[in-house]
Design a protein around this motif. Structure first.
Motif, short mmCIF file in Angstrom:
data_model
loop_
_atom_site.label_atom_id
_atom_site.label_comp_id
_atom_site.label_asym_id
_atom_site.label_seq_id
_atom_site.Cartn_x
_atom_site.Cartn_y
_atom_site.Cartn_z
N ARG A 25 -10.73 3.53 7.24
CA ARG A 25 -9.59 3.98 7.00
C ARG A 25 -9.34 4.86 5.71
O ARG A 25 -9.41 3.80 4.72
N THR A 26 -8.77 6.03 5.30
CA THR A 26 -9.19 6.83 4.25
C THR A 26 -8.29 7.70 3.46
O THR A 26 -6.72 7.35 3.96
N GLY A 27 -8.47 7.88 2.49
CA GLY A 27 -7.36 8.62 1.60
C GLY A 27 -6.24 7.15 1.48
O GLY A 27 -6.95 6.72 0.62
N THR A 28 -4.87 7.56 1.30
CA THR A 28 -3.65 6.64 1.01
C THR A 28 -3.37 4.97 2.11
O THR A 28 -3.02 4.41 1.52
N LYS A 29 -4.59 5.35 2.81
CA LYS A 29 -4.28 4.15 3.78
C LYS A 29 -4.96 2.52 3.33
O LYS A 29 -6.08 3.26 2.71
N SER A 30 -4.56 1.48 3.26
CA SER A 30 -5.46 0.67 2.86
C SER A 30 -6.23 0.11 4.06
O SER A 30 -6.58 -0.03 5.30
N GLN A 31 -7.69 -0.26 2.97
CA GLN A 31 -9.05 -0.44 3.92
C GLN A 31 -8.92 -1.95 4.21
O GLN A 31 -9.82 -2.56 4.67
N TYR A 32 -7.90 -2.67 3.13
CA TYR A 32 -8.51 -4.11 3.71
C TYR A 32 -6.88 -4.68 4.61
O TYR A 32 -6.09 -3.35 4.45
N LEU A 33 -7.41 -5.46 5.58
CA LEU A 33 -6.25 -5.72 6.58
C LEU A 33 -6.33 -7.61 6.56
O LEU A 33 -6.88 -7.53 6.70
N VAL A 34 -4.61 -8.01 6.49
CA VAL A 34 -4.51 -8.70 6.98
C VAL A 34 -4.78 -9.34 8.68
O VAL A 34 -4.64 -8.35 9.72
N PRO B 237 0.87 -1.24 -0.37
CA PRO B 237 0.05 0.13 -0.25
C PRO B 237 0.86 1.27 -0.10
O PRO B 237 2.20 0.91 0.44
N THR B 238 0.42 2.03 -0.36
CA THR B 238 1.27 3.82 -0.14
C THR B 238 1.70 4.29 0.65
O THR B 238 2.20 5.22 1.17
#
Length: 464
Positions: free
Chosen positions: A317-326, A74-75
């Motif tokens: 989680r918005t913007g450059t944050k990944s909304q999917y997490l392990v 992710p970014t």
């Protein structure tokens, strides 16, 4: 080269004029352990075994996640090492060579402990314990070599360069053994280990019984393409340890239960080696690696119990944050996030090993695949398959889902000589690393540069 470290001691001697009879000064160094005295009793042997386990961690998980289509970069990750993810690794890249160094250290510890054990004489209850410990050490030695083989073999076939199989602690220039030599040595160690181990035990945090040895044997047989042995050993595990029920499955990944776990690495305290918190994300909330959309899209997100157990969606989680997490290793406590035990072998893997072995031999593999799916998916109805290839493809897709983030994906693709193929959406930060072909150097991890430089008998994997 498997190296030992030595210290040089300089003794500054006083002027010996007090006695003409003083011809030498016998002093023992005080800051090292004399190898001949390191193993004095059964407790010392146990400490040596624990020293082997201390070097096992989640590296196989991280390697397989980053170089395949399991994870994306992710970014928001501005701190992680991306050379593995972008297939830019070379023999000097610690991200893919550290396993080689660490596991040979563990093997050396195992061999030293075996040598220490065999130099001692045990009686009574200690004699039985010594046999069990020797079996454990032999199984560990086989497991460590085989995991190195999965990572660094030029390919998984007879005649291909494998890794040196070290049976003694020694300094030298070991050449790489061929794939089949490593497999045969591992099989021999495991067979002997099995005769020394008890049939049952309650400790899943170390190799403590024959069922755990059988699980390792099943995995070895799968890579050897010994379908008969793969069926035999996986069936042994399946009989001893059934699949988790639907009610139990999610709890495996929060350490609420140990159902269907065959062997695990126990994580304790608040600062132990963590998968979730130290690899997939950082304590500050930065996601270092997120689940790939390709993986996410394979799940029935409504009915498959594995989806919420493995993957978390966070709309905040918005913007450059990944909304999917392990979600697989995050655990169930706030005091030690990411500190769940690392599952090395599960019964779910055994079902998939047996299914693949049967698909390649007797052809009656659909029952195992359907049984696994029925245990994981609400409302599942059995599937039928048009032919062998359709069945094999389905088994591989199931391995992708069932064993996600458990250290198998890259090696599974290599077993079938298949490319790593990412979705374009998963490769936005990959610098063009979308397809890794079997003809490229990075399709096999490199032998560390230092090993090749020092060990005159080591041959590097091709094209590096």
């Amino acid at each position: 080269m498997i190296k030992k470290l030595y210290k040089t001691y300089t003794l500054i001697l006083p002027i010996l004029i007090l006695s003409a009879s003083c011809t030498k000064l016998d002093l023992q160094p005080t800051d090292i352990i004399d190898p001949t005295k390191a193993y004095r009793n059964i407790n010392d042997i146990n400490m040596g075994i624990l020293g082997v386990y201390a070097l096992l961690d989640y590296t196989q998980i991280s390697l397989n996640a980053t170089v395949t289509d399991e994870a994306t970069y992710p970014t928001e990750n501005n701190v992680g090492n991306s050379d593995a993810y972008r297939w830019l690794y070379n023999p000097s890249s610690g991200s893919v060579t550290s396993l080689y160094i660490t596991y040979y250290q563990a093997i050396d510890r195992a061999n030293r402990t075996i040598e220490g054990l065999e130099a001692l004489t045990f009686t009574g209850a200690d004699a039985a314990t010594a046999n069990r410990y020797k079996g454990e050490l032999l199984a560990l030695r086989a497991y460590l070599h085989f995991e190195l083989l999965r990572a660094y073999a030029a390919s998984y076939q007879a005649g291909a360069l494998g890794v040196p199989y070290m049976k003694v602690s020694d300094i030298g220039y070991p050449a790489r053994d061929n794939f089949e030599v490593v497999v045969n040595n591992a099989k021999a160690d495991l067979a002997e280990a099995k005769t020394l181990m008890p049939s049952t035990s309650t400790d899943k945090s170390r190799i403590s019984n024959r069922t755990i040895v059988a699980a390792i044997q099943a995995r070895v047989a799968l890579y050897e393409k010994n379908w008969t042995d793969a069926v035999t050993y996986s069936s042994e595990v399946i009989t001893a340890i059934p699949l988790a029920t639907k009610a139990q499955f999610t709890g495996i990944w929060t350490d609420a239960n140990d159902n269907e776990v065959v062997w695990k690495l126990k994580r304790v305290g608040t600062n132990d080696s963590r998968v979730g918190d130290f690899f997939f994300r950082q304590t500050g909330g930065i996601v270092l690696y997120a689940p790939a959309l390709k993986l996410i899209n394979t799940f029935d997100q409504v009915n498959d119990l594995r989806y919420p157990a493995y993957i978390k969606f966070d709309a905040t989680r918005t913007g450059t944050k990944s909304q999917y997490l392990v979600n697989k290793y995050i655990g169930g406590t706030s005091t030690a996030p990411g500190l769940t035990d690392i599952k090395l072998f599960r019964t779910g893997e055994m079902y998939l090993i047996r299914a693949e072995a049967r698909a390649e031999s007797t052809g009656d593999a659909a029952a195992d695949l359907n049984a696994l799916r029925a245990a994981r998916i609400n409302g599942y109805t059995n599937s039928t398959f048009a032919d062998k290839q359709a069945l094999i493809d389905a088994i591989y897709t199931e391995r992708y889902k069932e064993l996600a983030f458990e250290g198998h994906r890259f090696y599974d693709l290599r077993r079938r000589n298949l490319p790593v193929q990412r979705l374009a959406a998963d490769a936005t930060n990959a610098s063009g690393a979308v397809t890794l072909l079997p003809t490229q150097a990075q399709y096999a991890f490199p032998i560390p540069a230092q090993e090749v430089l020092i060990n005159k008998n080591t041959i590097q994997n091709s094209k590096y």
